[in-house]
Enzyme design. Structure first.
Site, PDB file in Angstrom:
ATOM      1  CD  GLU A 146      -2.873   1.086   0.067  1.00 57.54           C
ATOM      2  OE1 GLU A 146      -3.734   0.214   0.009  1.00 57.54           O
ATOM      3  OE2 GLU A 146      -2.745   1.955  -0.820  1.00 57.54           O
ATOM      4  CB  VAL A 149       1.357   3.817  -5.451  1.00 58.62           C
ATOM      5  CG1 VAL A 149       0.858   4.900  -6.409  1.00 58.62           C
ATOM      6  CG2 VAL A 149       2.146   2.767  -6.200  1.00 58.62           C
ATOM      7  CE  LYS A 222       5.736   7.018  -5.857  1.00 60.57           C
ATOM      8  NZ  LYS A 222       5.952   8.416  -5.473  1.00 60.57           N
TER       9      LYS A 222
HETATM   10  N1  HSE Z   1      10.092  10.854  -4.042  1.00 59.05           N
HETATM   11  C1  HSE Z   1       8.715  10.576  -3.858  1.00 59.05           C
HETATM   12  C2  HSE Z   1       7.901  11.843  -4.152  1.00 59.05           C
HETATM   13  C3  HSE Z   1       8.443  10.099  -2.451  1.00 59.05           C
HETATM   14  O1  HSE Z   1       8.474  12.910  -4.319  1.00 59.05           O
HETATM   15  O2  HSE Z   1       6.699  11.745  -4.245  1.00 59.05           O
HETATM   16  C4  HSE Z   1       7.316   9.147  -2.314  1.00 59.05           C
HETATM   17  O3  HSE Z   1       7.418   8.022  -3.125  1.00 59.05           O
END
Ligand code: HSE
Length: 458
Positions: A146, A149, A222
């Site tokens: 969970e 993403v 993602k």
């Molecule tokens: N590097 C990611 C972002 C963090 O900036 O959303 C969460 O996956």
């Protein structure tokens, strides 16, 4: 003896005796690991199932590092991560160390040792999901993700369980907080990318090495995971078309604003069988999967998702549109997602006697989804040209686009840069391959100084 507790405003009555205690091996005590431990160590006024979860061992890379979190004296801390995934006492391994290795090997070893796994590791799942879920299914093990993403947004469970009865048409997400923060500040301050990135790094909103975020790679991981769940098949990460936000300029944000759009890094998965492919002749394959900066109409629900927030818009039949919005990163939100997975596993372990894959919680996809090449995408485009300020330039652009069946929705000439004119066009829905061919021809035209930018329009 019975005890009373309050949860969600209800008085709950339950047995004080811990009937089952599920032992957790926590790999990683960084931001998310600490947030997870904090929830597990303070179960009061949360779901009663949390009372039955116990952190047994914690694995860290550097055992000598001082940490803000005080673990109870009975929790063993070790830098021997393998000892955790092989510990016979542990029921659930929670992998929060990130990166590809040793995370992948530790997950596989945990499965081989009969441990259920919870992970926030989108990079490992997007690349090695097939290997991991095959191993898990063979062993009757759950691998839950969970937190991989959307941070605290319960999108995985929503796609797996709540929306399974729908035919999903599109999943469109703002799934990277760093790039959304940068684009939001570029929009509100009229600033350029490099300037905002540097400041975001100073403020801790962007990593020292921001490549995975600004190049769209994190969002690609993602959307590959979301597409796999939404469309019920495996996804090859290489099939996800990916463009980052480095080339987005303050000028484009300004033009987009005047035309009624904001620019967002969108991750989009679409089942083309629902689109109007006949009209344009494109999109013959099953899915299109892409990450790129996109002009989003200001009236669209995703246009108002700003700063570090994430949102995922799902469109399906019969549900229609559904948007999930929340914090996509950070200790609390991500830990909330991690612990929801732990609770789901604990709930199953309490009620199941035979370890068979739960049809709504396991991933048993066998086939790879067919992904259309980007040339087959049907979308609208925004393009900005710098041209010599001579008669007939707009006519030549129009003819070239027309020859390639690219229909224009609007053409505006707004600025003059020295002796160059700036022309911005927005197309109707066109096949990407046709549009790119027209652009290649336009680049060769004598009166064209530069194709300054090309962006897709939602
Ligand atoms: N590097 C990611 C972002 C963090 O900036 O959303 C969460 O996956």
């Amino acid at each position: 003896m019975n005890a009373r507790r309050s949860y969600n405003g209800c008085r709950l009555e339950f047995q004080r005796v811990k009937v089952v205690a599920f032992k957790i091996g926590l790999l990683g005590l960084g931001t998310v690991g600490t947030g997870t431990a904090e929830i597990l160590l303070s179960p009061e006024n949360r779901h009663p199932l949390l009372q039955e979860l116990e952190i047994h061992r914690v694995g860290v890379r550097d055992i000598s590092r001082s940490r803000s979190l005080q673990l109870p004296p009975n929790v063993l801390t070790t830098d021997d991560l393998e000892a955790i995934v092989t510990d016979p006492e542990i029921d659930i391994v929670v992998e929060l160390i990130g990166g590809l290795e040793p995370a992948r090997s530790l997950i596989l070893k945990a499965i081989a040792n009969g441990k259920h796994v919870v992970t926030a590791n989108k990079a490992v799942i997007a690349r090695y999901g097939s290997e991991i879920f095959d191993a898990a299914n063979e062993k009757g093990i759950y691998v839950m993700l969970e937190a991989a993403v959307g941070g605290g947004i319960p999108v995985i469970q929503t796609l797996k369980q709540s929306l399974g009865q729908n035919r999903i048409q599109t999943v469109t997400g703002i799934v990277n907080g760093t790039t959304n923060y940068i684009l939001t500040r570029m929009q509100t301050e009229g600033a350029d990318f490099d300037e905002v990135l540097e400041d975001a790094q100073k403020l801790g909103f962007a990593e020292a090495d921001p490549t995975a975020d600004v190049d769209g790679l994190d969002a690609a991981d993602k959307i590959a995971i979301l597409a796999s769940l939404a469309f019920g098949g495996l996804i090859k990460l290489d099939d996800v078309y990916c463009e980052g936000i480095k080339q987005v300029s303050a000028a484009d944000i300004d033009y987009a604003d005047k035309l009624g759009f904001v620019i967002k890094l969108l991750a989009i998965a679409r089942d083309n069988t629902f689109s109007n492919a006949d009209r344009t002749g494109g999109e013959s394959e099953q899915l299109s999967l892409r990450v790129h900066p996109t002009l989003v109409p200001k009236t669209h629900p995703l246009a108002s998702v700003n700063g570090v927030y994430n949102a995922i818009l799902v469109e399906g039949e019969p549900i229609g549109q559904l948007m999930l919005y929340g914090r996509g990163a950070g200790a609390g939100p991500t830990a909330s997602a991690v612990v929801s997975d732990i609770m789901n596993i604990a709930a199953i372990l309490k009620t199941e006697t035979i370890p068979i894959p739960h049809p709504l919680l396991s991933c048993t996809h066998q086939h790879y989804c067919k992904i259309a090449p980007i040339e087959e995408l049907v979308t609208r485009f925004y393009a900005r040209f710098l041209t010599r300020d001579t008669p007939g330039v707009i006519g030549m652009l129009g003819t070239c686009f027309g020859d390639r069946k690219v229909s224009l929705e609007s053409v505006v000439q707004t600025g003059i840069h020295g002796d160059l004119a700036e022309i911005v066009v927005v197309t109707h829905d066109v096949r990407e391959g046709n549009f790119q061919q027209a652009i290649e021809e336009i680049r060769q035209m004598e009166s064209i100084d530069k194709v300054a930018s090309i962006l897709r329009v939602l």
